[in-house]
Write a protein that holds these residues in place. Structure first.
Motif, PDB file in Angstrom:
ATOM      1  N   GLU A 257       0.838  -1.199   0.000  1.00 55.85           N
ATOM      2  CA  GLU A 257       0.000   0.000   0.000  1.00 55.85           C
ATOM      3  C   GLU A 257       0.882   1.262   0.000  1.00 55.85           C
ATOM      4  OE1 GLU A 257      -3.277   1.510  -0.546  1.00 55.85           O
ATOM      5  OE2 GLU A 257      -3.203  -0.693  -0.602  1.00 55.85           O
ATOM      6  N   ARG A 258       1.946   1.213   0.796  1.00 54.16           N
ATOM      7  CA  ARG A 258       2.853   2.354   0.919  1.00 54.16           C
ATOM      8  C   ARG A 258       3.593   2.598  -0.401  1.00 54.16           C
ATOM      9  NH1 ARG A 258       6.390   1.114   5.676  1.00 54.16           N
ATOM     10  NH2 ARG A 258       4.435   0.924   6.820  1.00 54.16           N
ATOM     11  N   VAL A 259       4.036   1.506  -1.029  1.00 54.97           N
ATOM     12  CA  VAL A 259       4.734   1.645  -2.313  1.00 54.97           C
ATOM     13  C   VAL A 259       3.786   2.227  -3.356  1.00 54.97           C
ATOM     14  CG1 VAL A 259       5.784   0.367  -4.208  1.00 54.97           C
ATOM     15  CG2 VAL A 259       6.394  -0.176  -1.849  1.00 54.97           C
ATOM     16  N   LYS A 260       2.549   1.769  -3.316  1.00 50.88           N
ATOM     17  CA  LYS A 260       1.557   2.272  -4.265  1.00 50.88           C
ATOM     18  C   LYS A 260       1.387   3.781  -4.091  1.00 50.88           C
ATOM     19  CE  LYS A 260      -3.262   1.358  -5.472  1.00 50.88           C
ATOM     20  NZ  LYS A 260      -4.448   0.624  -4.994  1.00 50.88           N
ATOM     21  N   GLU A 262       3.605   5.833  -2.825  1.00 49.49           N
ATOM     22  CA  GLU A 262       4.825   6.491  -3.313  1.00 49.49           C
ATOM     23  C   GLU A 262       4.774   6.667  -4.813  1.00 49.49           C
ATOM     24  OE1 GLU A 262       8.121   4.092  -1.971  1.00 49.49           O
ATOM     25  OE2 GLU A 262       7.816   4.754   0.100  1.00 49.49           O
ATOM     26  N   LEU A 263       4.348   5.603  -5.500  1.00 48.02           N
ATOM     27  CA  LEU A 263       4.270   5.658  -6.958  1.00 48.02           C
ATOM     28  C   LEU A 263       3.270   6.720  -7.409  1.00 48.02           C
ATOM     29  CD1 LEU A 263       5.147   4.388  -9.664  1.00 48.02           C
ATOM     30  CD2 LEU A 263       3.264   2.780  -9.409  1.00 48.02           C
ATOM     31  N   THR A 264       2.100   6.713  -6.785  1.00 49.65           N
ATOM     32  CA  THR A 264       1.075   7.706  -7.126  1.00 49.65           C
ATOM     33  C   THR A 264       1.607   9.116  -6.905  1.00 49.65           C
ATOM     34  OG1 THR A 264      -0.435   6.128  -6.113  1.00 49.65           O
ATOM     35  CG2 THR A 264      -1.375   8.216  -6.810  1.00 49.65           C
ATOM     36  N   ASP A 265       2.254   9.308  -5.774  1.00 49.51           N
ATOM     37  CA  ASP A 265       2.809  10.635  -5.469  1.00 49.51           C
ATOM     38  C   ASP A 265       3.801  11.068  -6.534  1.00 49.51           C
ATOM     39  OD1 ASP A 265       1.322  10.715  -3.218  1.00 49.51           O
ATOM     40  OD2 ASP A 265       2.972  10.401  -1.802  1.00 49.51           O
ATOM     41  N   GLN A 266       4.649  10.130  -6.946  1.00 49.93           N
ATOM     42  CA  GLN A 266       5.664  10.476  -7.942  1.00 49.93           C
ATOM     43  C   GLN A 266       5.035  10.806  -9.288  1.00 49.93           C
ATOM     44  OE1 GLN A 266       8.778  11.270  -7.427  1.00 49.93           O
ATOM     45  NE2 GLN A 266       8.302  10.877  -5.288  1.00 49.93           N
ATOM     46  N   VAL A 267       4.023  10.024  -9.684  1.00 46.45           N
ATOM     47  CA  VAL A 267       3.350  10.303 -10.955  1.00 46.45           C
ATOM     48  C   VAL A 267       2.711  11.682 -10.890  1.00 46.45           C
ATOM     49  CG1 VAL A 267       1.416   9.647 -12.435  1.00 46.45           C
ATOM     50  CG2 VAL A 267       2.946   7.892 -11.549  1.00 46.45           C
ATOM     51  N   GLU A 268       2.033  11.952  -9.799  1.00 45.40           N
ATOM     52  CA  GLU A 268       1.381  13.260  -9.664  1.00 45.40           C
ATOM     53  C   GLU A 268       2.406  14.387  -9.696  1.00 45.40           C
ATOM     54  OE1 GLU A 268      -1.059  13.200  -6.175  1.00 45.40           O
ATOM     55  OE2 GLU A 268      -2.470  11.764  -7.059  1.00 45.40           O
ATOM     56  N   PHE A 269       3.526  14.156  -9.022  1.00 44.70           N
ATOM     57  CA  PHE A 269       4.580  15.164  -8.968  1.00 44.70           C
ATOM     58  C   PHE A 269       5.127  15.462 -10.362  1.00 44.70           C
ATOM     59  CE2 PHE A 269       9.180  15.967  -8.833  1.00 44.70           C
ATOM     60  CZ  PHE A 269       9.217  17.113  -8.063  1.00 44.70           C
ATOM     61  N   LEU A 270       5.456  14.385 -11.105  1.00 42.75           N
ATOM     62  CA  LEU A 270       6.037  14.584 -12.440  1.00 42.75           C
ATOM     63  C   LEU A 270       5.034  15.223 -13.382  1.00 42.75           C
ATOM     64  CD1 LEU A 270       8.089  11.308 -12.948  1.00 42.75           C
ATOM     65  CD2 LEU A 270       8.945  13.605 -12.493  1.00 42.75           C
TER      66      LEU A 270
END
Lengths: 321, 131
Positions: A257-260, A262-270
Motif C-alpha cells: 500500500e505504501r509503495v503504491k 509512493e508511486l502515485t505521489d511520484q506520478v502526480e509530482f512529475l
C-alpha cells in the motif's frame, strides 16, 4: 554511483546526515540520490511514537533505545518538532532526552521541523526514513510532533504505531473518539506513577474490547519512563506486534500500500511539474488570471481549455518523464 | 522557492548549569526563522561535535558560563574539523574575558564571540549575515 551514496552505504555518518539535508531542502540532486538508494531500502522496521505534547515520547524513545541496544540492534531516530507558521523557525528539542546515546555509533538521531506539514510528521520524513533504512538501521523510531486528536500521518508511515497517553486525560468519551485513539497498535500510559492511571487504563481497555473484529488487540502498557519502569513490557509488545504483522501478512499488505502511494505521489509530482513547465512557456497565465478575475471566464472551464491547448496527455505518451 | 533553512546547534558544554541565556538565544533564533537544535545541559565536547554531525548544522553556538572556555572551545572546534565540519560557523556566548576572546578568535577556534551586553539583534544580525 554518486559519491554520497557510496559513502553512506559504507557507513559514513556524515554522508547520511548530508543526504537527509538534501532531501529535506528539496535540493535538485535529491531525486537522483533517492533513486540510487532505493534498492537498499525496505529492510528496516518502522516504529512510530505519537501522543500529546509533554506525554513523554522523547523519554520513551530514550528508554527504548537502551532496550534495543541491549539486543544488539542498530537504530535510527527521526524526531519531529513543529515549525513556526510565523517565522518558519523551529526549536528542535527532542534530542535533549536522548543525548546519552549521542556517542553510540549504532544510533543515529536526526531532528526535523515540520516545515508546513500538518499531519504530525515533517514534509520529508518518509524520504529521511529511506536514507536511514539504506544506511543499515534495523529499526527506525519516528517520533511525531506533540499531537492533538487528528494528526495521524504516522499510521501510514510506520509498521507499528505506539500512542502515548498520560493518566487523567479526560472522561471515557475521549477514548471512543475518532482519530488518534484508532491508530494505536500499542497504547502506552506513561507517567503511570500519577493518580488516575488505573482508571485511564480501564477506560482504554473497555474501549478496545468494544471492537468486534478479530486480529490484533492493542495492549495497554503502563510505563514510568523517568524510572525506566515498564519499558521491557513495551519492548516485548513491540516485538509481539512485529511478529503478528509478519505472520498475518499484514506487514506485506501495508508495505505494498505504501509503495503504491509512493508511486502515485511520484506520478502526480512529475505530471504536475511537466504541465506547469509547459504552461509557463506557452501560455500567458497572467492574462488568463485577469480575465477570470473580471469574471469574463470561470476558473473551471479555463483550466479545461488550458489542458486542451497543451495536448499534454498525447505528448506524454511517448516521453520518458 | 524559500531560502534554504539554516540549522543552528545551541549547546551547553561542560559543567555549567545555567541555560537561561541559551534558551533566550534559541527562542530569538527561532523567531528569526532558524531551525534550532537544543541539546540541554552538561554536554561533553564529543557529544556536541557528534550532534552537530548527525544534525548537519550550519552553525554551532556554544554557551559557556563556567570559565572553561579556553579548554572547551578549541576542543570542540578540533572535533568538528576531524569530522569534516571545519566550515561550520562557530559562535561562542558567555562570560569570556577580553584577552581570552581575542586569543580564541586569533587562533581560529571561533568565528565570533558574544558577551553580556550584546543585543539579540546584533547576534542574529551576525549569524544572518553569514548566509
Amino acid at each position: 554511483m554518486h559519491q554520497l551514496v557510496t559513502d553512506l552505504l559504507n557507513g559514513n555518518r556524515r554522508a547520511a546526515a548530508r543526504m537527509i539535508s538534501h532531501v529535506e531542502n528539496d535540493d535538485l540532486i535529491k531525486r537522483e540520490l533517492l533513486k540510487e538508494l532505493y534498492p537498499h531500502t525496505g529492510k528496516a522496521y518502522l516504529i512510530g511514537i505519537t501522543g500529546a505534547p509533554g506525554s513523554g515520547k522523547s523519554s520513551l524513545v530514550d528508554c527504548l533505545l537502551q532496550e534495543m541496544r541491549n539486543d544488539g540492534l542498530k537504530i535510527g531516530v527521526i524526531a519531529v518538532d513543529p515549525t513556526s507558521p510565523f517565522s518558519g523557525g523551529a526549536i528542535l528539542g527532542d534530542r535533549i532526552r536522548m543525548q546519552d546515546h549521542a556517542l553510540d555509533h549504532n544510533i543515529f538521531i536526526r531532528s526535523m521541523g515540520t516545515r508546513g506539514s500538518l499531519g504530525g510528521l515533517s514534509r520529508s520524513t518518509r524520504e529521511a526514513i529511506q536514507v536511514l533504512d539504506a544506511f543499515g538501521k534495523d529499526i527506525i523510531l519516528i517520533e511525531t510532533v506533540g499531537v492533538g486528536q487528528s494528526e495521524v500521518d504516522i499510521v501510514k508511515t510506520a509498521d507499528t504505531t505506539v500512542v502515548v497517553l498520560t493518566p487523567a486525560g479526560g472522561d471515557s468519551v475521549q477514548t471512543i473518539k475518532a482519530g488518534i485513539m484508532e491508530i494505536a497498535d500499542i497504547f502506552v500510559i506513561n507517567k503511570a506513577d500519577l493518580p488516575g492511571t488505573e482508571r485511564t487504563t480501564t477506560e482504554i481497555n473497555v474501549m478496545l474490547d468494544m471492537k468486534k473484529e478479530g486480529g490484533w488487540r492493542p495492549p495497554v502498557v503502563q510505563t514510568v519512563s523517568v524510572q525506566n519502569k515498564g519499558i521491557n513490557y513495551l519492548w516485548e509488545s513491540l516485538q509481539e506486534h512485529r511478529i503478528y504483522m509478519q505472520e498475518s501478512g499484514t506487514l506485506e499488505n501495508i508495505r505494498l500500500e505504501r509503495v503504491k502511494r509512493e508511486l502515485t505521489d511520484q506520478v502526480e509530482f512529475l505530471l504536475k511539474n511537466s504541465v506547469w513547465n509547459q504552461v509557463k512557456e506557452e501560455i500567458k497565465l497572467d492574462r488568463l488570471v485577469e480575465e477570470i478575475a473580471r469574471r469574463e471566464k470561470d476558473p473551471y472551464s479555463a483550466a479545461s481549455e488550458l489542458l486542451d491547448k497543451l495536448n499534454i496527455f498525447e505528448q506524454k505518451a511517448g516521453e520518458d518523464g | 522557492m524559500n531560502r534554504r533553512k539554516i540549522r543552528v546547534l545551541v549547546a551547553k558544554p561542560g559543567l555549567d548549569g545555567h541555560d537561561r541565556g541559551a534558551r533566550v538565544i534559541a527562542r530569538a533564533l527561532r523567531d528569526a526563522g532558524f531551525e534550532v537544535i537544543y541539546t540541554g545541559l552538561h554536554q561533553t565536547p564529543e557529544q556536541v561535535a557528534e550532534t552537530a554531525l548527525q544534525e548537519d548544522v550550519d552553525v554551532v553556538g556554544l554557551s559557556i558560563l563556567s570559565g572553561a572556555h579556553m579548554t572547551l572551545v578549541p576542543r570542540i572546534k578540533k572535533l568538528l574539523i576531524d569530522n569534516g565540519m571545519g566550515e561550520v560557523l562557530m559562535v561562542v556566548g558567555g562570560i569570556i574575558p577580553g584577552d581570552d576572546a581575542e586569543k580564541l578568535l586569533k587562533e581560529g577556534h571561533a568565528e565570533q564571540i558574544f558577551t553580556p551586553g550584546d543585543s539579540l539583534d546584533r547576534i542574529i544580525g551576525y549569524i544572518s549575515s553569514k548566509f
